[in-house]
Design a protein around this motif. Structure first.
Motif, PDB file in Angstrom:
ATOM      1  N   LYS A 230      -0.147 -11.872   6.033  1.00  0.00           N
ATOM      2  CA  LYS A 230       0.354 -10.694   5.175  1.00  0.00           C
ATOM      3  C   LYS A 230       1.727 -10.388   5.559  1.00  0.00           C
ATOM      4  N   THR A 231       2.399  -9.492   4.788  1.00  0.00           N
ATOM      5  CA  THR A 231       3.735  -9.263   4.857  1.00  0.00           C
ATOM      6  C   THR A 231       4.628 -10.352   4.445  1.00  0.00           C
ATOM      7  N   LYS A 232       5.691 -10.196   5.372  1.00  0.00           N
ATOM      8  CA  LYS A 232       6.718 -11.557   5.260  1.00  0.00           C
ATOM      9  C   LYS A 232       6.751 -12.255   6.559  1.00  0.00           C
ATOM     10  N   VAL A 233       6.998 -13.639   6.130  1.00  0.00           N
ATOM     11  CA  VAL A 233       7.326 -14.590   7.238  1.00  0.00           C
ATOM     12  C   VAL A 233       8.475 -15.497   6.919  1.00  0.00           C
ATOM     13  N   THR A 234       9.040 -15.867   7.734  1.00  0.00           N
ATOM     14  CA  THR A 234      10.401 -16.554   7.547  1.00  0.00           C
ATOM     15  C   THR A 234      10.491 -17.648   8.642  1.00  0.00           C
ATOM     16  N   ASN A 235      10.873 -18.978   8.024  1.00  0.00           N
ATOM     17  CA  ASN A 235      11.056 -19.880   9.116  1.00  0.00           C
ATOM     18  C   ASN A 235      12.293 -20.531   8.759  1.00  0.00           C
ATOM     19  N   GLU A 236      12.910 -21.725   9.121  1.00  0.00           N
ATOM     20  CA  GLU A 236      14.231 -22.108   9.070  1.00  0.00           C
ATOM     21  C   GLU A 236      14.484 -22.758   7.554  1.00  0.00           C
TER      22      GLU A 236
ATOM     23  N   VAL B 168      15.153 -19.682  -5.202  1.00  0.00           N
ATOM     24  CA  VAL B 168      14.148 -20.275  -5.994  1.00  0.00           C
ATOM     25  C   VAL B 168      12.802 -19.515  -5.415  1.00  0.00           C
ATOM     26  N   ASN B 169      12.120 -18.796  -6.228  1.00  0.00           N
ATOM     27  CA  ASN B 169      10.591 -17.814  -5.918  1.00  0.00           C
ATOM     28  C   ASN B 169       9.802 -18.579  -6.838  1.00  0.00           C
ATOM     29  N   ILE B 170       8.788 -18.986  -6.071  1.00  0.00           N
ATOM     30  CA  ILE B 170       7.543 -19.472  -6.788  1.00  0.00           C
ATOM     31  C   ILE B 170       6.350 -18.647  -6.316  1.00  0.00           C
ATOM     32  N   THR B 171       5.615 -18.035  -7.335  1.00  0.00           N
ATOM     33  CA  THR B 171       4.373 -17.072  -7.153  1.00  0.00           C
ATOM     34  C   THR B 171       3.263 -17.831  -7.383  1.00  0.00           C
ATOM     35  N   CYS B 172       2.142 -17.623  -6.566  1.00  0.00           N
ATOM     36  CA  CYS B 172       0.859 -18.101  -6.463  1.00  0.00           C
ATOM     37  C   CYS B 172      -0.092 -17.011  -6.617  1.00  0.00           C
ATOM     38  N   SER B 173      -0.974 -16.898  -7.416  1.00  0.00           N
ATOM     39  CA  SER B 173      -2.136 -15.789  -7.703  1.00  0.00           C
ATOM     40  C   SER B 173      -3.159 -16.308  -7.096  1.00  0.00           C
ATOM     41  N   HIS B 174      -3.843 -15.850  -6.241  1.00  0.00           N
ATOM     42  CA  HIS B 174      -5.079 -16.253  -5.468  1.00  0.00           C
ATOM     43  C   HIS B 174      -5.855 -14.985  -5.415  1.00  0.00           C
TER      44      HIS B 174
ATOM     45  N   SER C 246      10.759 -18.594   2.984  1.00  0.00           N
ATOM     46  CA  SER C 246      10.307 -17.341   3.359  1.00  0.00           C
ATOM     47  C   SER C 246       9.022 -16.971   2.428  1.00  0.00           C
ATOM     48  N   LEU C 247       8.110 -16.515   2.925  1.00  0.00           N
ATOM     49  CA  LEU C 247       6.745 -16.234   2.230  1.00  0.00           C
ATOM     50  C   LEU C 247       6.498 -14.611   2.319  1.00  0.00           C
ATOM     51  N   PHE C 248       6.337 -14.271   1.173  1.00  0.00           N
ATOM     52  CA  PHE C 248       6.078 -12.810   0.945  1.00  0.00           C
ATOM     53  C   PHE C 248       4.596 -12.639   0.239  1.00  0.00           C
ATOM     54  N   ILE C 249       3.805 -11.598   0.868  1.00  0.00           N
ATOM     55  CA  ILE C 249       2.426 -11.391   0.816  1.00  0.00           C
ATOM     56  C   ILE C 249       2.179 -10.022   0.504  1.00  0.00           C
ATOM     57  N   PRO C 250       1.778  -9.534  -0.606  1.00  0.00           N
ATOM     58  CA  PRO C 250       1.670  -7.996  -0.756  1.00  0.00           C
ATOM     59  C   PRO C 250       0.377  -7.633   0.067  1.00  0.00           C
ATOM     60  N   ALA C 251       0.224  -6.337   0.002  1.00  0.00           N
ATOM     61  CA  ALA C 251      -0.963  -5.867   0.793  1.00  0.00           C
ATOM     62  C   ALA C 251      -2.211  -6.084   0.360  1.00  0.00           C
ATOM     63  N   ASP C 252      -2.511  -6.410  -0.840  1.00  0.00           N
ATOM     64  CA  ASP C 252      -3.857  -6.809  -1.270  1.00  0.00           C
ATOM     65  C   ASP C 252      -3.957  -8.247  -1.315  1.00  0.00           C
ATOM     66  N   ARG C 253      -3.056  -9.125  -1.092  1.00  0.00           N
ATOM     67  CA  ARG C 253      -3.155 -10.408  -0.798  1.00  0.00           C
ATOM     68  C   ARG C 253      -3.567 -11.577  -1.867  1.00  0.00           C
TER      69      ARG C 253
END
Lengths: 121, 114
Positions: free
Chosen positions: B52-58, B18-24, B61-68
């Motif tokens: 920024k970029t990608k973070v993963t834990n157990e 499942v991928n959930i996107t948030c716009s900020h 995962s969190l994906f953040i594009p360059a413009d954040r």
């Protein structure tokens, strides 16, 4: 260890009465936050404490709302002359380090309490 | 006016990603993006955080594009117990420094079906 505790868990009050909501943060946590969550809604930021100081109180919904923190620990959110629109769950969170700025930012993990459900009749 | 938006609801099946996107679009320059999970009658619980970029834990995962200006929470192989409301949290701008308020997205209700 003990988490964030809030009291009371539920509060029913009559319109026009004053209420006090209490938050006991995790011991040693410097930052403390208050939020409001109306039924079926998201979380609304109210105020942030860095130690005993709140850098910005503009998030409080009206001048009927006030908050204080003493001894770098317990915090009290007071609502005077309650109105029906104040009915909500009031959540408190603490964080081990302050994030700086007016709201503490999202930098450090916040540990939330179970909330106080306030109903104004 | 700062705006942080998420889809109101999503449905998925057990075992799916499942991928959930948030716009900020008004995130403060030096603030982080944090995601929380909330079950009924409980306070939110931290899931993951990144700058920024990608973070993963157990658990995610969190994906953040360059413009954040957005972020995507990814939950691999969801189970029924992942049914909850998911919130993104950012500090709003303007400009440099996190001088504004904390803004939670309105929350995404994820329903995982068997």
């Amino acid at each position: 260890g003990a988490g964030v505790s809030q009291s009371p868990s539920n509060k029913v009050t009559e319109k026009g009465k004053d209420v006090e909501l209490r938050c006991d943060p995790i011991s040693g946590h410097t930052a403390l936050y208050w939020y409001r969550q109306s039924l079926g809604q998201g979380l609304e930021f109210l105020i942030y404490f860095q130690g005993n100081s709140a850098p910005d109180k503009s998030g409080l919904p009206s001048d009927r709302f006030s908050a204080e923190r003493t001894g770098g620990s317990v915090s009290t959110l007071t609502i005077q002359r309650t109105q029906q629109e104040d009915s909500a769950v009031y959540l408190c969170a603490s964080s081990p380090r302050p994030g700086g700025g007016l709201s503490g930012g999202a930098r450090y993990e916040q540990y939330f309490g179970p909330g106080t459900r306030l109903t104004v009749t | 006016l700062a705006k942080t938006t998420q889809p109101i609801s999503m449905d998925s099946y057990e075992g799916q990603e499942v991928n959930i996107t948030c716009s900020h679009n008004n995130i403060a320059t030096n603030d982080y993006i944090t995601w929380y999970q909330q079950f009924p009658s409980q306070g939110p619980r931290f899931i993951i955080q990144g700058y920024k970029t990608k973070v993963t834990n157990e658990v995610a995962s969190l994906f953040i594009p360059a413009d954040r200006k957005s972020s995507t929470l990814s939950l691999p192989r969801v189970s029924l117990s992942d049914t909850a409301v998911y919130y993104c949290l950012v500090g709003e701008g303007p400009g440099s420094g996190n001088t504004g308020k904390l803004i939670f997205g309105q929350g995404t209700t994820l329903q995982v079906k068997p």
